[in-house]
Scaffold this motif. Sequence first.
Motif, short mmCIF file in Angstrom:
data_model
loop_
_atom_site.label_atom_id
_atom_site.label_comp_id
_atom_site.label_asym_id
_atom_site.label_seq_id
_atom_site.Cartn_x
_atom_site.Cartn_y
_atom_site.Cartn_z
N PRO A 139 0.81 -1.22 0.00
CA PRO A 139 0.00 0.00 0.00
C PRO A 139 0.85 1.27 0.00
O PRO A 139 2.06 1.24 0.24
N LEU A 140 0.17 2.38 -0.24
CA LEU A 140 0.84 3.68 -0.33
C LEU A 140 0.89 4.40 1.01
O LEU A 140 1.82 5.20 1.24
N PHE A 141 -0.08 4.15 1.88
CA PHE A 141 -0.19 4.89 3.13
C PHE A 141 -0.15 3.94 4.33
O PHE A 141 -0.62 2.80 4.25
N GLU A 142 0.37 4.43 5.45
CA GLU A 142 0.48 3.60 6.64
C GLU A 142 -0.89 3.15 7.14
O GLU A 142 -1.05 2.02 7.59
N MET A 143 -1.87 4.03 7.08
CA MET A 143 -3.21 3.66 7.55
C MET A 143 -3.75 2.48 6.77
O MET A 143 -4.43 1.60 7.33
N GLU A 144 -3.45 2.40 5.46
CA GLU A 144 -3.87 1.26 4.66
C GLU A 144 -3.11 0.00 5.07
O GLU A 144 -3.70 -1.09 5.19
N HIS A 145 -1.83 0.14 5.30
CA HIS A 145 -0.98 -0.97 5.72
C HIS A 145 -1.51 -1.58 7.02
O HIS A 145 -1.67 -2.81 7.13
N LEU A 146 -1.82 -0.73 7.99
CA LEU A 146 -2.33 -1.23 9.27
C LEU A 146 -3.71 -1.85 9.11
O LEU A 146 -4.02 -2.88 9.74
N PHE A 147 -4.54 -1.26 8.28
CA PHE A 147 -5.89 -1.80 8.03
C PHE A 147 -5.80 -3.23 7.51
O PHE A 147 -6.51 -4.13 7.99
N TYR A 148 -4.94 -3.45 6.53
CA TYR A 148 -4.84 -4.78 5.94
C TYR A 148 -4.20 -5.78 6.91
O TYR A 148 -4.66 -6.93 7.02
N LYS A 149 -3.16 -5.38 7.60
CA LYS A 149 -2.51 -6.29 8.54
C LYS A 149 -3.49 -6.73 9.64
O LYS A 149 -3.49 -7.90 10.07
N GLN A 150 -4.30 -5.80 10.12
CA GLN A 150 -5.26 -6.13 11.17
C GLN A 150 -6.31 -7.14 10.69
O GLN A 150 -6.96 -7.79 11.52
N ARG A 151 -6.45 -7.29 9.39
CA ARG A 151 -7.44 -8.22 8.83
C ARG A 151 -6.79 -9.46 8.22
O ARG A 151 -7.41 -10.18 7.42
N GLY A 152 -5.55 -9.70 8.59
CA GLY A 152 -4.88 -10.93 8.20
C GLY A 152 -4.28 -10.94 6.81
O GLY A 152 -3.92 -12.00 6.30
#
Length: 367
Positions: A139-152
């Motif tokens: 992803p381009l943004f950290e918020m996206e990175h964290l969103f996806y990691k939190q969902r496996g």
Amino acid sequence: MSLFLSCGETSGDHYAGRLIEAVKSKVAPVWGMFGPEGTMAGGHALWGLEELQVMGISEAFKEIPRLMRLKNAMADRVLSEMPSCVVVIDSPDYHIPLIKALRKRGYVRPVFYVSPPTAWAWRRGRASALRDLKVICLPLFEMEHLFYKQRGVESHWTGHPLLDDLSGYVPEERVLRNTDASPIAALLPGSRPSETRRLAPVLKGAGLMLQEMGYHPVISIAKNLSARDREMIKSICHPLTFFEGKGVDLISQSQFVVGACGTAAVEAMMFDKFMVVLYKASLLSYIVFKVMIKTKWVSMPNVLLQREVYPELLQGKANVGAIKRAICMYLENSAKIHKDLLEAKNKMGRRGAYRLWADVILERIGR
């Protein structure tokens, strides 16, 4: 050992070009669907970027049969060639079905998604789909990175690629020829044909208004547009000045920006430029947008801050009077706005995005 790469946006083609440059010494050929930047970097384009240049629900519906044929042809070619990996960039309405088709038909090699879907904003089920399809997100943004990691979902991030693109930035060409000393106002109608058709009349009116305010309005014409679409913009927006170089060059030299939402809003933020964000789509597209969207804002600087720093004028609100009020508001509150832009810019991470993408991909394919 080859790599299949597919993108459907002008910004995605830029990422494709930079990624090809980063991996081509270790894996070749790189082939698929991309535009001039991917080709100039050494990629072999079997399909052009214009294949996915659609905007909005109603326009997409009309294109479904053609896009289905394209998806099937692309899947056939991937399964015939069996590249070491698949990399897709942006355009989730096309690329997620493509990935599903490949997995269903037995493609088990790594699949990477650069600039994955904004599932944090709408259609959150896409995160589960990417997890189940074993897609690796970049992803381009950290918020996206964290969103996806939190969902496996496996995700890797270090910073936004614009940090690399704009490091030591110098415009490649003169922004204006034969201009006067008036401060430049950059007017951006966008890079999708349907988007430009809706915004061009609004931007002409805004340009004439800005001339009366003492600015030099310049209309940016995206390089990916067809000759017909470029002439359409010129016809509508005559007698304003036109710029057919890189939009980022015009942004960098402007006093402020007015135009289509997208990558331009992030580029304006990086150059510490105020922007009035415009969005005009078909009525059906806008209704779907209002019903399904999970975030209050459409431009990333506002999303990053969770408050408005760039006024967003949507649909009928995208008019000359509202644009003038937004610019006057900026002129009265410029110090605070530039402080907010710095805060948003500090959320962009650090340089090294392209190197990270290449390292993750090459590691997975054993290079």
